[in-house]
Design a protein around this motif. Structure first.
Motif, PDB file in Angstrom:
ATOM      1  N   ALA A 170       0.844  -1.194   0.000  1.00  0.00           N
ATOM      2  CA  ALA A 170       0.000   0.000   0.000  1.00  0.00           C
ATOM      3  C   ALA A 170       0.877   1.240   0.000  1.00  0.00           C
ATOM      4  CB  ALA A 170      -0.915   0.008   1.228  1.00  0.00           C
ATOM      5  N   VAL A 171       0.430   2.236  -0.758  1.00  0.00           N
ATOM      6  CA  VAL A 171       1.130   3.511  -0.788  1.00  0.00           C
ATOM      7  C   VAL A 171       0.498   4.436   0.236  1.00  0.00           C
ATOM      8  CG1 VAL A 171       1.735   5.517  -2.185  1.00  0.00           C
ATOM      9  CG2 VAL A 171       1.709   3.250  -3.223  1.00  0.00           C
ATOM     10  N   PRO A 172       1.227   4.858   1.252  1.00  0.00           N
ATOM     11  CA  PRO A 172       0.651   5.774   2.243  1.00  0.00           C
ATOM     12  C   PRO A 172       0.357   7.134   1.621  1.00  0.00           C
ATOM     13  CG  PRO A 172       3.004   5.539   2.597  1.00  0.00           C
ATOM     14  CD  PRO A 172       2.638   4.550   1.534  1.00  0.00           C
ATOM     15  N   GLY A 173      -0.382   7.954   2.329  1.00  0.00           N
ATOM     16  CA  GLY A 173      -0.704   9.283   1.820  1.00  0.00           C
ATOM     17  C   GLY A 173       0.541  10.060   1.453  1.00  0.00           C
ATOM     18  N   GLU A 174       1.605   9.873   2.204  1.00  0.00           N
ATOM     19  CA  GLU A 174       2.887  10.516   1.905  1.00  0.00           C
ATOM     20  C   GLU A 174       3.996   9.532   2.233  1.00  0.00           C
ATOM     21  OE1 GLU A 174       5.438  14.421   3.379  1.00  0.00           O
ATOM     22  OE2 GLU A 174       3.253  14.428   3.519  1.00  0.00           O
TER      23      GLU A 174
END
Length: 398
Positions: A123-127
């Motif tokens: 998963a790609v975090p928000g930043e």
């Protein structure tokens, strides 16, 4: 349409139905081009704009162009202070290569708000954090799936002088893997946080990170605006400050490159279809009338006037153009829909069957132009032949 038109069109091999095959192929090609261009354009616009493109402006820096403001730290801070701007993210480019396992080298770039990466694992975090990296699932024969969630040592170049450098090592955690067919920034790209991407670019230039950001600047940047209604206002303000600023929505809707060429091809194709129909009508009508001179002369002697003969030819033209338009438009649309899957794989964009259907305007044009053009050409091509004296013609064919 004359009642004789259908009869002569069906039974007489010299009628204008000989025009059908060529016009059908042209109508099919134009409709196919319209479907492919529209499907690709719709997929690009939907994917890019849905990921926030409506509120984004892209800044570019061109090396050696003094007229464009470089994207240095001071310049980007000035851009961020403009009214309506929410965030500015700079993109720095370098290279990561294999240090322990595998043989690969990946272009490293900043993960900007405009990157809607299709993640397949993780998963790609928000930043992204300073120690995170997002990799393609596979690249250059290396499968990165076993590395997901692990901290991996990557090599990168640190310049030590003019034309000289050494290998340095940076350890990053593989946060996510994305579909390698998605190549919005080119193949085999590793996405990093802005600070980490800047660190690698600075090391490659042999400079401290902050010095590099202030002196050399970023290659591009994404400006996120508070609301889409302020995009034009902010873009104008950025240009007034010397930046090369382009709203993402404008850039996508103009469809540069392949999509723009395809859209232009459709328009040119429609013009060629119309011209071909007129030209073919003129030639075929003259040939058809000449081939049936004796038949037409007898009809005129029996009381049929030139207007009625012209209506017969016009009826044949409308029937031929109508059949060519319907068959061509259906064949082109069906081919476009059939190509939706393969085209999705080539472009790395999901093109639905509905996307691949040509726009009603183009379908309507493909239906109407063959008949209208052929009819216009028929009027031009048959004039000289139908003027001939029927008695002399009948005697000559007697």
């Amino acid at each position: 349409m004359s009642r004789w038109s259908l009869h002569t069109w069906r039974r007489d091999g010299r009628s204008l139905r000989r025009s059908v095959p060529m016009l059908t192929v042209l109508a099919a090609l134009v409709t196919l081009s319209a479907g492919v261009a529209g499907g690709a354009a719709g997929a690009v616009e939907r994917d890019v704009l849905a990921s926030g493109g409506l509120t984004q402006i892209e800044l570019s820096s061109f090396e050696g162009d003094a007229s464009v403001r470089p994207l240095t730290t001071a310049a980007l801070r000035e851009a961020e202070r403009l009214a309506g701007v929410r965030q500015v993210v700079a993109d720095y480019s370098s290279v990561l290569y294999a240090e322990e396992e595998g043989t690969y080298d990946l272009t490293s770039r900043t993960l900007t708000p405009g990157d809607d990466v299709p993640v397949v694992e993780g998963a790609v975090p928000g930043e992204l954090g300073p120690k995170d990296v997002v990799l393609p699932a596979t690249a250059q024969g290396t499968d990165f799936a076993p590395l997901l969630g692990r901290t991996v040592a990557f090599g990168h170049t640190r310049a030590t002088g003019d034309g000289a450098g050494t290998t340095a090592v940076i350890k990053l955690r593989v946060a996510a893997l994305y579909d390698p067919s998605w190549q919005a920034d080119g193949p085999d790209v590793a996405y990093l946080s802005e600070d980490t991407a800047a660190f690698l670019a600075a090391a490659r230039a042999g400079q401290d990170r902050e010095v590099f950001r202030e002196k050399e600047g970023a290659r591009s940047a994404v400006v996120v605006v508070e609301h889409q209604r302020r995009v034009a206002e902010v873009a104008d303000a950025l240009r007034a400050e010397g930046f090369s600023a382009s709203p993402v929505s404008d850039r996508v809707r103009r469809l540069p490159g392949l999509f723009g060429a395809a859209d232009l091809a459709v328009r040119v194709g429609m013009a060629l279809l119309a011209l071909a129909a007129v030209g073919l009508g003129a030639v075929r009508a003259a040939d058809s009338a000449r081939a049936r001179l004796g038949q037409f002369a007898v009809l005129r002697i029996l009381g049929t006037g030139r207007p009625e003969l012209r209506r017969i030819l016009l009826g044949e033209a409308l029937l031929s153009g109508g059949v060519a338009g319907v068959v061509g438009a259906c064949a082109g649309a069906a081919s476009s829909v059939a190509l939706a899957g393969p085209l999705s794989g080539v472009l790395g964009l999901p093109i639905s069957l509905a996307d691949a259907l040509p726009a009603p305007l183009w379908v309507g044009s493909a239906l109407v132009l063959p008949a209208a053009g052929l009819a216009a050409g028929t009027l031009l091509g048959s004039r000289e032949v139908l003027r001939r004296d029927p008695y002399l013609t009948a005697r000559a064919h007697g």
